[in-house]
Design a protein around this motif. Structure first.
Motif, PDB file in Angstrom:
ATOM      1  N   TYR A 272      51.287  51.005  31.779  1.00  0.00           N
ATOM      2  CA  TYR A 272      49.867  50.740  31.960  1.00  0.00           C
ATOM      3  C   TYR A 272      49.716  49.249  32.215  1.00  0.00           C
ATOM      4  CZ  TYR A 272      44.880  51.831  31.180  1.00  0.00           C
ATOM      5  OH  TYR A 272      43.529  52.047  31.329  1.00  0.00           O
ATOM      6  N   TYR A 273      48.580  48.858  32.755  1.00  0.00           N
ATOM      7  CA  TYR A 273      48.362  47.425  32.970  1.00  0.00           C
ATOM      8  C   TYR A 273      47.975  46.789  31.634  1.00  0.00           C
ATOM      9  CZ  TYR A 273      44.711  50.438  35.103  1.00  0.00           C
ATOM     10  OH  TYR A 273      43.877  51.476  35.446  1.00  0.00           O
ATOM     11  N   TYR A 274      48.898  46.020  31.075  1.00  0.00           N
ATOM     12  CA  TYR A 274      48.756  45.594  29.682  1.00  0.00           C
ATOM     13  C   TYR A 274      48.639  44.085  29.496  1.00  0.00           C
ATOM     14  CZ  TYR A 274      53.813  44.521  29.822  1.00  0.00           C
ATOM     15  OH  TYR A 274      55.060  44.018  30.144  1.00  0.00           O
ATOM     16  N   LEU A 275      48.564  43.287  30.562  1.00  0.00           N
ATOM     17  CA  LEU A 275      48.521  41.838  30.375  1.00  0.00           C
ATOM     18  C   LEU A 275      47.285  41.416  29.590  1.00  0.00           C
ATOM     19  CD1 LEU A 275      49.755  39.075  30.889  1.00  0.00           C
ATOM     20  CD2 LEU A 275      48.507  38.979  33.055  1.00  0.00           C
TER      21      LEU A 275
ATOM     22  N   LEU B 284      53.314  37.339  47.261  1.00  0.00           N
ATOM     23  CA  LEU B 284      53.607  36.550  46.069  1.00  0.00           C
ATOM     24  C   LEU B 284      52.893  37.110  44.842  1.00  0.00           C
ATOM     25  CD1 LEU B 284      53.610  32.801  47.201  1.00  0.00           C
ATOM     26  CD2 LEU B 284      55.551  34.197  46.479  1.00  0.00           C
ATOM     27  N   SER B 285      51.701  37.626  45.020  1.00  0.00           N
ATOM     28  CA  SER B 285      50.967  38.195  43.894  1.00  0.00           C
ATOM     29  C   SER B 285      51.722  39.354  43.265  1.00  0.00           C
ATOM     30  CB  SER B 285      49.582  38.667  44.350  1.00  0.00           C
ATOM     31  OG  SER B 285      48.805  37.580  44.807  1.00  0.00           O
ATOM     32  N   VAL B 286      52.467  40.072  44.074  1.00  0.00           N
ATOM     33  CA  VAL B 286      53.282  41.173  43.563  1.00  0.00           C
ATOM     34  C   VAL B 286      54.606  40.659  43.007  1.00  0.00           C
ATOM     35  CG1 VAL B 286      54.498  43.288  44.189  1.00  0.00           C
ATOM     36  CG2 VAL B 286      52.200  42.853  45.093  1.00  0.00           C
ATOM     37  N   LEU B 287      55.276  39.773  43.750  1.00  0.00           N
ATOM     38  CA  LEU B 287      56.590  39.296  43.334  1.00  0.00           C
ATOM     39  C   LEU B 287      56.538  38.524  42.017  1.00  0.00           C
ATOM     40  CD1 LEU B 287      58.168  38.126  46.715  1.00  0.00           C
ATOM     41  CD2 LEU B 287      58.599  40.241  45.441  1.00  0.00           C
TER      42      LEU B 287
ATOM     43  N   ALA C  44      47.850  38.211  38.445  1.00  0.00           N
ATOM     44  CA  ALA C  44      47.549  38.562  37.056  1.00  0.00           C
ATOM     45  C   ALA C  44      46.428  39.585  36.970  1.00  0.00           C
ATOM     46  CB  ALA C  44      47.188  37.310  36.263  1.00  0.00           C
ATOM     47  N   LEU C  45      45.487  39.555  37.922  1.00  0.00           N
ATOM     48  CA  LEU C  45      44.418  40.552  37.914  1.00  0.00           C
ATOM     49  C   LEU C  45      44.997  41.958  38.016  1.00  0.00           C
ATOM     50  CD1 LEU C  45      41.443  39.260  40.091  1.00  0.00           C
ATOM     51  CD2 LEU C  45      41.906  38.919  37.676  1.00  0.00           C
ATOM     52  N   ALA C  46      46.000  42.125  38.882  1.00  0.00           N
ATOM     53  CA  ALA C  46      46.617  43.441  39.022  1.00  0.00           C
ATOM     54  C   ALA C  46      47.289  43.871  37.727  1.00  0.00           C
ATOM     55  CB  ALA C  46      47.632  43.412  40.161  1.00  0.00           C
ATOM     56  N   PHE C  47      47.813  42.925  36.978  1.00  0.00           N
ATOM     57  CA  PHE C  47      48.505  43.194  35.727  1.00  0.00           C
ATOM     58  C   PHE C  47      47.506  43.486  34.606  1.00  0.00           C
ATOM     59  CE2 PHE C  47      52.390  41.448  33.160  1.00  0.00           C
ATOM     60  CZ  PHE C  47      52.499  42.665  32.526  1.00  0.00           C
ATOM     61  N   ILE C  48      46.272  43.000  34.742  1.00  0.00           N
ATOM     62  CA  ILE C  48      45.242  43.267  33.737  1.00  0.00           C
ATOM     63  C   ILE C  48      44.465  44.531  34.077  1.00  0.00           C
ATOM     64  CG2 ILE C  48      43.226  42.339  32.544  1.00  0.00           C
ATOM     65  CD1 ILE C  48      44.209  39.541  33.245  1.00  0.00           C
TER      66      ILE C  48
ATOM     67  N   TYR D  17      56.541  44.083  36.030  1.00  0.00           N
ATOM     68  CA  TYR D  17      55.455  45.025  35.723  1.00  0.00           C
ATOM     69  C   TYR D  17      55.385  46.119  36.779  1.00  0.00           C
ATOM     70  CZ  TYR D  17      50.692  46.716  36.406  1.00  0.00           C
ATOM     71  OH  TYR D  17      49.608  47.509  36.658  1.00  0.00           O
ATOM     72  N   TRP D  18      55.415  45.732  38.048  1.00  0.00           N
ATOM     73  CA  TRP D  18      55.305  46.720  39.114  1.00  0.00           C
ATOM     74  C   TRP D  18      56.503  47.677  39.111  1.00  0.00           C
ATOM     75  CZ3 TRP D  18      50.899  47.436  41.473  1.00  0.00           C
ATOM     76  CH2 TRP D  18      49.990  46.380  41.593  1.00  0.00           C
TER      77      TRP D  18
END
Length: 869
Positions: free
Chosen positions: A160-163, A435-438, A376-380, A443-444
Motif C-alpha cells: 500500500y502507499y505508506y509514506l 525520476l519520480s518513479v526511479l 513522494a506524492l505517489a508514495f503517499i 516502493y513501486w
C-alpha cells in the motif's frame, strides 16, 4: 493533554526549521520564499532520507536516524542559503506581517482541530478506516527496517502507499507519544499544515500583498463543506415539497420530511451523507454508492487515510509548480549553481560551459528536486501523482507559451505556438516522470495493485443538482476566474460552444474505444440478444440504461464548455511578458512569434542578466489560477465518461479521488478570485454597478452555506461518541473491552520486535469489525487481519484464502499436533485468546492451548500463550 499538544507542536516546528533554509532558496521566486511550504518540505525530505537509509540498511528506523536526517536537510539548506544571505534581512522586514500571520494560523489551526479530535477521539472499527490506519502506524513504529511488515498478513510487507504513515510515525517517534495519541494529534497537525500551505499559495498568487485576504484559502479548503448540511437543515425543518426531495435524489433526503421538525438535523449519522451526495444506479435499478469526500468531511471523520495524509504535500507541489512557472516566465534555466560542480568536466562532458550537453544538463538537472517531491506524492497517495505531474508540466508549457506569444494570435498561430512550447517541454516532462518513479523504485517494485485499466462510463451521468450541491461554495468564484480571463482574452463564446461539444464527443468516443476490450464479451451478448453472463438482465435493459444516461448530458457538457473557455483564455491573448517591459526584453532572446517551427528541444538561451526578483516579474498573475481551475475541470469531467477499474467495478473510487483533488485546486483558485475581488479599485465601471461587491457578497453567502455543514457536523459527531475528552484514541476500550485494553498495554510494554501473534481474523466478508484489534493496536503481525482489505491491496485473495481455512482449523481442531504444524508454518510466537475468540470458536478447541503452551499473560477474559520461539 496540553503537554502532549505542546510536544507535538514543537516537534512539527522542528521539522519546519529544518526545511526553512532550503525552502527559502528553492522557492525564492515566490513573495513568501516558501516560508509556509517549509513546514512540509522539512518533514518530507527528512522522511525520505530516513526511509532510503533504512531501505539500504545504512541505519535503522530510530530517533537518531531522524535527527541526523533533519540535521542534514538543515545543513544543506544553510549551505544553499549562504549565497543569498544578503536577501534575508530585507525579506524579513518586508514580510514580517505574513510570517506572524502564518505562525498564528498554524498554531490556531492546530489548537482548533486538537479540540475537535479530543471531543471525538475513538479509533473505531466502522465508519472509516482508522483500524487499518493505526495498524499501519504501529507496524511502522515496530519495524526496524523498511519496508514495514504488513500487520494483517504476517511474513509480507505492506502493499500500500505508506509514506504518509511513515512521516506520521516519524513525528510520533520523535515526540515520544503513544501511537493512539499521536494519531489524533496527527489529524490536527495535518489540518494545520494544510491551512498554512493553502494560505501561502494564495498569498503568493496575489499581485498585491494580501496578508488577510489570503485567509480565504484555508477557509474554503478546510472549513467549508458542501451544501448537504444546509439541505439537512431544510429537510429537518420540513421545508420544500416531497417532489423536490425526490427530484434531488440524495439518499436519506429523497423522501418527504416527517415530524417532529427542528432547525438542527437529528438523524443519526446524518453528517456522513455529505460524502455521499452523488448517486449512481445499475441498469437493473440498484443504487450504487459513490464517495465524494471533501476536506471538511475528511477531517471531521478523523481518518488518516492517504488522501488526507497527502493533502499538505499536494500544496507543497502546487507551491513548487508556481515557483517553476515564475522561473520559466523569466527565461530558461540558468547555470547559476553549476560552477560548484566543476567535477562534471571529468565525466566526458567536454568544456564545462559550452555545448549542447551542458545546455541539456542545465535544463534537466532542476527536475531532480521536483521529482523528489512529486514522486513522494505517489508514495503517499498514488492517485495524485499524474494529477500534479500534469500541473507542473502544464505550468512549464504555459510559461514558455507566454514568452513565445505576442499580440493577439490567429487560431493557427495560437496552436502552433502551443505545440512549440509543448515540444520544448517534453524532455523535462519525461525526465520528471521517470525520476519520480526511479527515486522511489523500491516502493513501486513491491507494490501490488487492484487497478485494472480504464472502463467507459456507459450508464451514469452525474445528476446536475447533485453536482451543484457538491461544489456550490466554489462555483461562483470559479466562474469569476474563467469569465474574467475569457473576457480579458477576448474569447469568442461561439468557439467555446463548438469546442465544448466537440470535446464531449471526442472524450465519449475515446472512452468507448479504451473500454471496448474489457467490455467486448458483454457487447457480444448484447449484439446477439443474449442474457449477460453472471447478471440476470437482458440486453434491452442495458440499452435502456445507456439511452437514459445519454439523455442527461448536462454536467459533462457544462464542464466541457468550461474547459474549452479556460483553454482559449489561456492561449488566445497571451501578450509577451517581455514586450511589456523593454528593459527586461532586451536581456532575453525571444523566438520569433510568427514562426510555427518549434525550437530544437535541446537548445538553450543564455541570458546575460542576473536573476530578476519576483517583484519585477512581468508574469500575468491570472494564468496560474486559471490553470488550477482547468485541471480541476478535467478531473471532474473525466468520470462523466470513463473510470478506473478496481474491485468495486464502479466509478466510486474515481469520483472520490478526482473530486477531492478538484476541491483542493478549486479552493485555491476560488480564494484567489475572492481576494482579487476585494482589492481596492476605482474604476468607472465599478462606479456604475458594484459587480465586485455583489460577487463577494454572493460568494460569502455560499461559503456560509458550506460552513453550516462543518458547524453542525462536528458537535453532532462528538455527541455520537459521548465519551470524556481525551486524545487517546484507544481509551474507549478501557470500558467497552477492558480485557483487551489491558492486554494491549501489556504487549506494547513487554514485547519487543515483530513476533507473530495469532488472533481471530476478519475474513473476506468481515471488514470494519472488531477482529484484527490486537495487531492493529500493537503493530505485531498477525496471520490474517481484515481479509477483504488484503484483497483490495494485493489485487487477489489467494494467500488470505489459504490462511482463512488454516486459522479455522487452528482454533477449532482438538489435535495439538495439527495446531502445532500451522503455528510453525506461520512462525507464530503468541496465541491470543479473548472475548472475540471465545465467541467465535468452540471452547474445546481453545482448551488445547492451555495444555500445550505456557501462559505469558492472563487478565480478565484474556489469556496469551507463548509458543516458545
Amino acid at each position: 493533554m496540553l503537554g502532549q499538544l505542546l510536544t507535538w507542536y514543537l516537534t512539527m516546528q522542528f521539522f519546519a526549521l529544518a526545511g526553512l533554509p532550503l525552502a527559502s532558496v528553492w522557492l525564492r521566486r515566490l513573495r513568501s520564499r516558501g516560508y509556509a511550504a517549509a513546514k512540509m518540505l522539512g518533514l518530507l525530505l527528512t522522511g525520505v532520507l530516513v526511509w532510503w537509509g533504512s531501505i539500504l540498511h545504512l541505519w535503522e528506523n530510530t530517533t537518531s536516524a531522524i535527527l541526523a536526517a533533519a540535521g542534514l536537510v538543515f545543513v544543506v539548506g544553510m549551505w544553499a542559503l549562504w549565497r543569498h544571505r544578503a536577501e534575508v534581512r530585507p525579506w524579513l522586514r518586508e514580510q514580517g506581517a505574513f510570517i506572524l500571520t502564518t505562525e498564528a494560523l498554524f498554531l490556531g489551526a492546530l489548537l482548533l482541530w486538537t479540540v475537535v479530535r479530543a471531543s471525538q477521539p475513538q479509533l473505531e472499527t466502522a465508519g472509516g478506516e482508522k483500524w487499518m490506519e493505526i495498524a499501519f502506524l504501529n507496524a511502522i513504529l515496530r519495524s526496524p527496517q523498511m519496508p514495514p511488515h504488513d500487520p494483517w498478513l504476517s511474513g509480507y510487507a505492506i502493499s500500500y502507499y505508506y509514506l504518509g504513515y511513515f512521516l506520521l510515525a516519524m513525528l510520533t517517534r520523535l515526540a515520544a507519544l503513544p501511537a493512539t495519541v499521536a494519531f489524533n494529534l496527527g489529524c490536527a497537525g495535518w489540518f494545520a499544515l494544510a491551512a498554512v500551505g493553502a494560505y501561502g499559495i494564495v498569498y503568493d498568487l496575489l499581485e498585491r500583498r494580501g496578508v488577510l485576504r489570503s485567509l480565504f484559502a484555508p477557509l474554503l479548503l478546510l472549513l467549508t463543506g458542501n451544501a448537504e448540511g444546509f439541505l439537512e437543515v431544510l429537510h429537518a425543518r420540513g421545508l420544500l415539497s416531497a417532489r423536490f426531495w425526490a427530484w434531488l435524489d440524495i439518499r436519506n433526503l429523497n423522501t418527504a420530511p416527517r415530524p417532529p421538525f427542528s432547525w438542527v438535523p437529528t438523524r443519526f449519522f446524518w453528517w456522513w451523507q455529505g460524502s455521499r451526495v452523488l448517486t449512481d444506479y445499475a441498469p437493473w435499478g440498484d443504487r450504487i454508492e459513490i464517495i465524494d469526500e471533501f476536506p471538511a468531511f475528511s477531517f471531521t471523520l478523523g481518518d488518516m487515510h492517504p488522501h488526507v495524509l497527502v493533502l499538505p504535500f499536494t500544496l507543497l507541489v502546487v507551491a513548487l509548480a508556481l515557483n517553476l512557472y515564475r522561473a520559466l516566465s523569466e527565461g530558461e534555466f540558468r547555470a547559476e549553481w553549476l560552477p560548484h560542480l566543476k567535477w562534471v568536466t571529468h565525466l566526458g562532458w567536454g568544456r564545462f560551459e559550452e555545448g549542447e550537453r551542458f545546455a541539456l544538463l542545465v535544463r534537466l538537472a532542476p527536475m531532480a528536486g521536483y521529482a523528489l517531491v512529486l514522486g513522494a506524492l505517489a508514495f503517499i497517495n498514488t492517485w495524485d501523482f499524474p494529477i500534479y505531474w500534469a500541473l507542473i508540466v502544464g505550468g512549464m508549457v504555459l510559461a514558455r507559451y507566454a514568452r513565445l506569444a505576442d499580440g493577439t494570435p490567429t487560431f493557427r498561430q495560437m496552436w502552433a505556438r502551443f505545440f512549440a512550447a509543448l515540444w520544448r517541454t517534453l524532455p523535462e516532462a519525461f525526465v520528471l516522470g521517470v525520476l519520480s518513479v526511479l527515486l522511489y523504485f523500491p516502493y513501486w517494485y513491491a507494490l501490488r495493485s487492484q487497478a485494472g485499466g480504464v472502463l467507459p462510463n456507459l450508464f451514469n451521468a452525474t445528476h446536475w443538482p447533485q453536482f451543484v450541491v457538491m461544489f456550490s461554495p466554489l462555483l461562483l468564484p470559479l466562474l469569476g476566474v474563467i469569465a474574467g480571463a475569457a473576457r480579458d482574452a477576448g474569447v469568442s463564446w461561439w468557439w467555446v460552444l463548438v469546442g465544448g461539444v466537440g470535446l464531449v464527443v471526442a472524450i465519449a468516443l475515446l472512452g468507448l474505444l479504451v473500454g471496448a476490450g474489457a467490455a467486448y464479451p458483454y457487447l457480444q451478448s448484447v449484439w446477439r440478444g443474449e442474457p449477460i453472463q453472471g447478471l440476470s438482465i437482458t440486453p434491452e435493459v442495458i440499452i435502456e440504461g445507456i439511452k437514459t444516461r445519454w439523455l442527461r448530458p448536462w454536467v459533462g457538457l457544462a464542464l466541457a464548455l468550461a474547459v474549452t473557455a479556460a483553454v482559449f483564455a489561456l492561449l488566445s491573448r497571451q501578450r509577451s511578458a517581455f514586450s511589456r517591459q523593454p528593459e527586461i526584453a532586451s536581456q532575453y532572446p525571444v523566438p520569433n512569434p510568427e514562426s510555427a517551427i518549434p525550437n530544437p528541444p535541446f537548445t538553450i538561451q543564455h541570458p546575460t542578466s542576473p536573476h530578476t526578483p519576483y517583484s519585477l516579474l512581468p508574469t500575468s498573475y491570472s494564468q496560474f489560477p486559471l490553470l488550477l481551475v482547468l485541471i480541476g475541470l478535467l478531473l471532474t469531467l473525466a468520470p462523466e465518461y470513463v473510470y478506473l477499474k478496481d474491485v468495486f467495478m464502479a466509478r466510486m473510487n474515481t469520483i472520490f479521488k478526482f473530486y477531492f483533488q478538484a476541491w483542493i485546486l478549486w479552493s485555491l483558485a476560488g480564494a484567489w478570485q475572492i481576494a482579487r475581488w476585494l482589492e481596492p479599485r476605482d474604476t468607472r465601471r465599478e462606479a456604475r454597478f458594484p459587480w465586485r461587491a455583489l460577487a463577494v457578497g454572493l460568494s460569502c453567502l455560499l461559503i456560509a452555506v458550506g460552513l453550516l455543514y462543518t458547524i453542525l457536523a462536528v458537535p453532532a459527531r462528538a455527541r455520537e461518541h459521548g465519551t470524556p475528552w481525551t486524545l487517546d484514541g484507544a481509551a474507549w476500550l478501557a470500558t467497552s473491552h477492558p480485557g483487551d485494553y489491558l492486554a494491549i498495554q501489556w504487549l506494547n510494554a513487554n514485547v519487543e520486535g515483530v513476533p507473530v501473534i495469532v488472533e481471530a481474523p476478519g475474513d473476506q466478508h468481515r471488514a470494519y469489525v472488531y477482529e484484527g484489534r490486537i495487531s492493529a493496536l500493537t503493530g505485531l503481525p498477525t496471520v490474517l487481519g481484515w481479509g477483504g482489505h488484503q484483497r483490495q491491496w494485493r489485487g487477489n485473495y489467494d494467500e488470505p484464502a489459504r490462511r482463512e481455512v488454516e486459522l479455522e482449523t487452528l482454533f477449532a481442531t482438538l489435535n495439538p499436533t495439527e495446531a502445532q504444524v500451522i503455528l510453525d508454518r506461520y512462525n507464530v510466537s503468541y496465541i491470543y485468546i479473548g472475548s472475540v475468540e471465545r465467541q467465535r470458536y468452540p471452547a474445546e478447541g481453545l482448551e488445547k492451548f492451555a495444555t500445550t503452551f505456557p501462559v505469558v499473560y492472563a487478565g480478565g477474559d484474556v489469556v496469551i500463550y507463548g509458543v516458545g520461539r
